[in-house]
Design a protein around this motif. Structure first.
Motif, PDB file in Angstrom:
ATOM      1  N   MET A   1       0.835  -1.194   0.000  1.00 49.13           N
ATOM      2  CA  MET A   1       0.000   0.000   0.000  1.00 49.13           C
ATOM      3  C   MET A   1       0.871   1.245   0.000  1.00 49.13           C
ATOM      4  SD  MET A   1      -2.707   1.289   2.897  1.00 49.13           S
ATOM      5  CE  MET A   1      -3.759  -0.164   2.657  1.00 49.13           C
ATOM      6  N   ASN A   2       0.551   2.220  -0.882  1.00 49.44           N
ATOM      7  CA  ASN A   2       1.258   3.490  -0.913  1.00 49.44           C
ATOM      8  C   ASN A   2       0.861   4.335   0.288  1.00 49.44           C
ATOM      9  OD1 ASN A   2       2.575   2.917  -3.350  1.00 49.44           O
ATOM     10  ND2 ASN A   2       0.836   3.652  -4.553  1.00 49.44           N
ATOM     11  N   THR A   3       1.844   4.999   0.862  1.00 50.95           N
ATOM     12  CA  THR A   3       1.583   5.852   2.016  1.00 50.95           C
ATOM     13  C   THR A   3       2.166   7.228   1.783  1.00 50.95           C
ATOM     14  OG1 THR A   3       3.618   5.167   3.141  1.00 50.95           O
ATOM     15  CG2 THR A   3       1.635   3.856   3.572  1.00 50.95           C
ATOM     16  N   ASP A   4       1.631   8.210   2.461  1.00 49.32           N
ATOM     17  CA  ASP A   4       2.184   9.558   2.401  1.00 49.32           C
ATOM     18  C   ASP A   4       3.412   9.657   3.288  1.00 49.32           C
ATOM     19  OD1 ASP A   4       0.095  10.095   0.776  1.00 49.32           O
ATOM     20  OD2 ASP A   4      -0.785  11.677   2.020  1.00 49.32           O
ATOM     21  N   LYS A   5       4.251  10.643   2.982  1.00 46.58           N
ATOM     22  CA  LYS A   5       5.486  10.825   3.731  1.00 46.58           C
ATOM     23  C   LYS A   5       5.301  11.832   4.857  1.00 46.58           C
ATOM     24  CE  LYS A   5       8.737   9.915  -0.068  1.00 46.58           C
ATOM     25  NZ  LYS A   5       9.866  10.480  -0.851  1.00 46.58           N
ATOM     26  N   LEU A   6       5.969  11.552   5.965  1.00 43.27           N
ATOM     27  CA  LEU A   6       6.136  12.510   7.044  1.00 43.27           C
ATOM     28  C   LEU A   6       7.629  12.751   7.210  1.00 43.27           C
ATOM     29  CD1 LEU A   6       3.584  11.263   9.747  1.00 43.27           C
ATOM     30  CD2 LEU A   6       3.329  13.233   8.225  1.00 43.27           C
ATOM     31  N   ILE A   7       8.067  14.009   7.078  1.00 43.97           N
ATOM     32  CA  ILE A   7       9.488  14.344   7.116  1.00 43.97           C
ATOM     33  C   ILE A   7       9.864  14.785   8.528  1.00 43.97           C
ATOM     34  CG2 ILE A   7      11.335  15.678   6.066  1.00 43.97           C
ATOM     35  CD1 ILE A   7       9.836  13.811   4.149  1.00 43.97           C
ATOM     36  N   PHE A   8      10.708  14.001   9.184  1.00 45.41           N
ATOM     37  CA  PHE A   8      11.171  14.294  10.535  1.00 45.41           C
ATOM     38  C   PHE A   8      12.525  15.003  10.487  1.00 45.41           C
ATOM     39  CE2 PHE A   8       8.027  11.134  11.339  1.00 45.41           C
ATOM     40  CZ  PHE A   8       7.658  11.242  12.665  1.00 45.41           C
ATOM     41  N   ASN A   9      12.694  15.974  11.376  1.00 45.64           N
ATOM     42  CA  ASN A   9      13.974  16.658  11.516  1.00 45.64           C
ATOM     43  C   ASN A   9      14.755  16.088  12.696  1.00 45.64           C
ATOM     44  OD1 ASN A   9      13.790  18.935   9.499  1.00 45.64           O
ATOM     45  ND2 ASN A   9      11.925  19.311  10.687  1.00 45.64           N
ATOM     46  N   LYS A  10      16.060  15.953  12.509  1.00 39.53           N
ATOM     47  CA  LYS A  10      16.900  15.523  13.627  1.00 39.53           C
ATOM     48  C   LYS A  10      16.852  16.585  14.713  1.00 39.53           C
ATOM     49  CE  LYS A  10      21.570  14.000  14.839  1.00 39.53           C
ATOM     50  NZ  LYS A  10      22.942  13.736  14.341  1.00 39.53           N
ATOM     51  N   TYR A  11      16.588  16.164  15.929  1.00 39.36           N
ATOM     52  CA  TYR A  11      16.381  17.108  17.020  1.00 39.36           C
ATOM     53  C   TYR A  11      17.520  17.091  18.037  1.00 39.36           C
ATOM     54  CZ  TYR A  11      14.078  19.459  20.945  1.00 39.36           C
ATOM     55  OH  TYR A  11      13.765  20.303  21.977  1.00 39.36           O
ATOM     56  N   TYR A  12      17.881  15.909  18.507  1.00 37.84           N
ATOM     57  CA  TYR A  12      18.886  15.838  19.560  1.00 37.84           C
ATOM     58  C   TYR A  12      19.446  14.419  19.635  1.00 37.84           C
ATOM     59  CZ  TYR A  12      21.079  17.827  23.747  1.00 37.84           C
ATOM     60  OH  TYR A  12      21.979  18.342  24.653  1.00 37.84           O
ATOM     61  N   GLU A  13      20.692  14.339  20.032  1.00 30.17           N
ATOM     62  CA  GLU A  13      21.336  13.040  20.262  1.00 30.17           C
ATOM     63  C   GLU A  13      21.603  12.893  21.754  1.00 30.17           C
ATOM     64  OE1 GLU A  13      25.270  10.455  18.827  1.00 30.17           O
ATOM     65  OE2 GLU A  13      24.724  12.332  17.831  1.00 30.17           O
ATOM     66  N   ILE A  14      21.075  11.842  22.331  1.00 32.04           N
ATOM     67  CA  ILE A  14      21.235  11.591  23.767  1.00 32.04           C
ATOM     68  C   ILE A  14      21.958  10.264  23.957  1.00 32.04           C
ATOM     69  CG2 ILE A  14      20.037  11.201  25.957  1.00 32.04           C
ATOM     70  CD1 ILE A  14      17.905  13.092  25.107  1.00 32.04           C
ATOM     71  N   GLN A 246     -11.972   9.484   7.462  1.00 31.33           N
ATOM     72  CA  GLN A 246     -11.108   8.789   6.520  1.00 31.33           C
ATOM     73  C   GLN A 246      -9.751   8.513   7.156  1.00 31.33           C
ATOM     74  OE1 GLN A 246     -11.870   7.692   3.271  1.00 31.33           O
ATOM     75  NE2 GLN A 246     -13.948   8.159   3.991  1.00 31.33           N
ATOM     76  N   HIS A 247      -9.171   7.362   6.777  1.00 33.11           N
ATOM     77  CA  HIS A 247      -7.867   6.963   7.292  1.00 33.11           C
ATOM     78  C   HIS A 247      -6.786   7.203   6.237  1.00 33.11           C
ATOM     79  CE1 HIS A 247     -10.360   5.089  10.262  1.00 33.11           C
ATOM     80  NE2 HIS A 247      -9.347   4.505  10.871  1.00 33.11           N
ATOM     81  N   LYS A 248      -5.601   7.538   6.721  1.00 29.66           N
ATOM     82  CA  LYS A 248      -4.448   7.672   5.838  1.00 29.66           C
ATOM     83  C   LYS A 248      -3.221   7.149   6.575  1.00 29.66           C
ATOM     84  CE  LYS A 248      -4.183  11.283   3.256  1.00 29.66           C
ATOM     85  NZ  LYS A 248      -3.993  12.680   2.773  1.00 29.66           N
ATOM     86  N   GLU A 249      -2.446   6.311   5.903  1.00 31.44           N
ATOM     87  CA  GLU A 249      -1.223   5.776   6.504  1.00 31.44           C
ATOM     88  C   GLU A 249      -0.025   6.612   6.062  1.00 31.44           C
ATOM     89  OE1 GLU A 249      -0.607   1.630   6.172  1.00 31.44           O
ATOM     90  OE2 GLU A 249      -2.646   1.096   6.763  1.00 31.44           O
ATOM     91  N   TYR A 250       0.926   6.759   6.986  1.00 29.53           N
ATOM     92  CA  TYR A 250       2.097   7.589   6.729  1.00 29.53           C
ATOM     93  C   TYR A 250       3.374   6.779   6.984  1.00 29.53           C
ATOM     94  CZ  TYR A 250      -1.098  11.575   6.835  1.00 29.53           C
ATOM     95  OH  TYR A 250      -2.121  12.447   6.576  1.00 29.53           O
ATOM     96  N   THR A 251       4.433   7.187   6.273  1.00 31.10           N
ATOM     97  CA  THR A 251       5.752   6.593   6.447  1.00 31.10           C
ATOM     98  C   THR A 251       6.724   7.685   6.845  1.00 31.10           C
ATOM     99  OG1 THR A 251       5.278   4.924   4.757  1.00 31.10           O
ATOM    100  CG2 THR A 251       7.582   5.259   5.354  1.00 31.10           C
TER     101      THR A 251
END
Length: 288
Positions: A1-14, A246-251
């Motif tokens: 199944m095709n999914t929409d993208k969610l773009i995450f930004n690097k925030y912190y390294e612990i 409506q439902h939508k899946e994200y990657t």
């Protein structure tokens, strides 16, 4: 199944996230990250815990010595609320407030089967209970969601009124609690009477509404503008429209276009974090 993208930004390294298995990773009121991990356990008492508090980019570490297992961490006023998720004896205290020097300030009982916890802007403690707490003989968590003040007094315990008077599905196991920027309380839970309801308790207007999510295995809930997002224990991100259901899946992807499978998620309001090894990534879902 095709999914929409969610773009995450690097925030912190612990670094602690790669050295220790965290017991709890959550957010405070100001988008500050709270990490609880076990530092030393000699199979007895006392137990030494470490708290890592990332506040506005500044990382501080604290120690807490406790006589029992701790499972949840929240910031309350300028202190730390730590909760043991279960009772070993009926009515035993299992919520503890420590200052930043590790001194125990107060303790009280919040019932058995604590499964999720959030502190709101009024320093009220919202606790969602597992089936073990809901059907436990102590009855504190029998409604599925209870709110306590900072001294342990119950100030909301009336979800059964929504069940009886407005046909809300009863809570059989509360998976997630979220406090939005408007201080509304959102719940995601299992009910034998509906397909994984999502409830919004509107604090300012003293009203409530609910939807069926039809999404199982959820562990976290994040609230956008017109959507809510359920994060499952299999790493799925499912968006549910509050307008048409409506439902939508994200990657998940990073800013370089790399697909991510996070170790786990956590969030509050519209802010969603994903953890990969010892790196924390961030995304604000307010626009959705």
């Amino acid at each position: 199944m095709n999914t929409d993208k969610l773009i995450f930004n690097k925030y912190y390294e612990i670094t602690e996230l790669s050295k220790y298995e965290p017991i709890s990773v959550d957010l405070g009121l100001k988008d500050d990250i709270l990490i609880l991990y076990l530092h030393e356990n000699t199979n007895g008492n006392p137990i030494l815990y470490k708290i890592v508090h990332l506040d506005n980019g500044e990382k501080r570490s604290y120690e807490v010595v406790a006589n029992k297992e701790l499972h949840f961490l929240q910031l309350i006023e300028d202190n730390y609320l730590l909760i043991c998720g279960y009772l070993t004896h009926d009515q035993e205290n299992n919520a503890f407030i420590y200052d930043k020097k590790g001194n125990l300030l107060k303790e009280f009982c919040v019932g058995n089967g604590v499964n999720t916890c959030k502190v709101d802007q009024d320093h009220h403690i919202w606790i969602g209970y597992s089936d073990e707490g809901i059907f436990h003989e102590s009855e504190i968590g029998s409604k599925g969601i209870v709110c306590f003040d900072k001294n342990g007094a119950i100030i909301y315990d009336a979800f059964d009124m929504l069940v009886e008077q407005r046909n809300f599905p009863p809570i059989d196991h509360c998976h997630a609690v979220n406090i939005s920027d408007s201080n509304d309380v959102w719940l995601y839970y299992y009910s034998a009477d509906a397909k994984y309801p999502i409830v919004q308790l509107k604090k300012n207007s003293n009203t409530a509404c609910w939807w069926e999510s039809n999404v199982s295995r959820g562990e976290n809930l994040v609230v956008g503008h017109n959507m809510v997002f359920v994060l499952t224990n299999e790493g799925d991100i499912v968006g549910i429209s509050l307008e048409n259901k409506q439902h939508k899946e994200y990657t998940a992807y990073d800013t370089q276009g790399n697909k991510f499978t996070f170790d786990y998620y956590f969030g509050r309001g519209s802010i969603l974090y994903g953890v990969s090894k010892n790196i924390i990534y961030k995304l604000d879902l307010e626009k959705f």
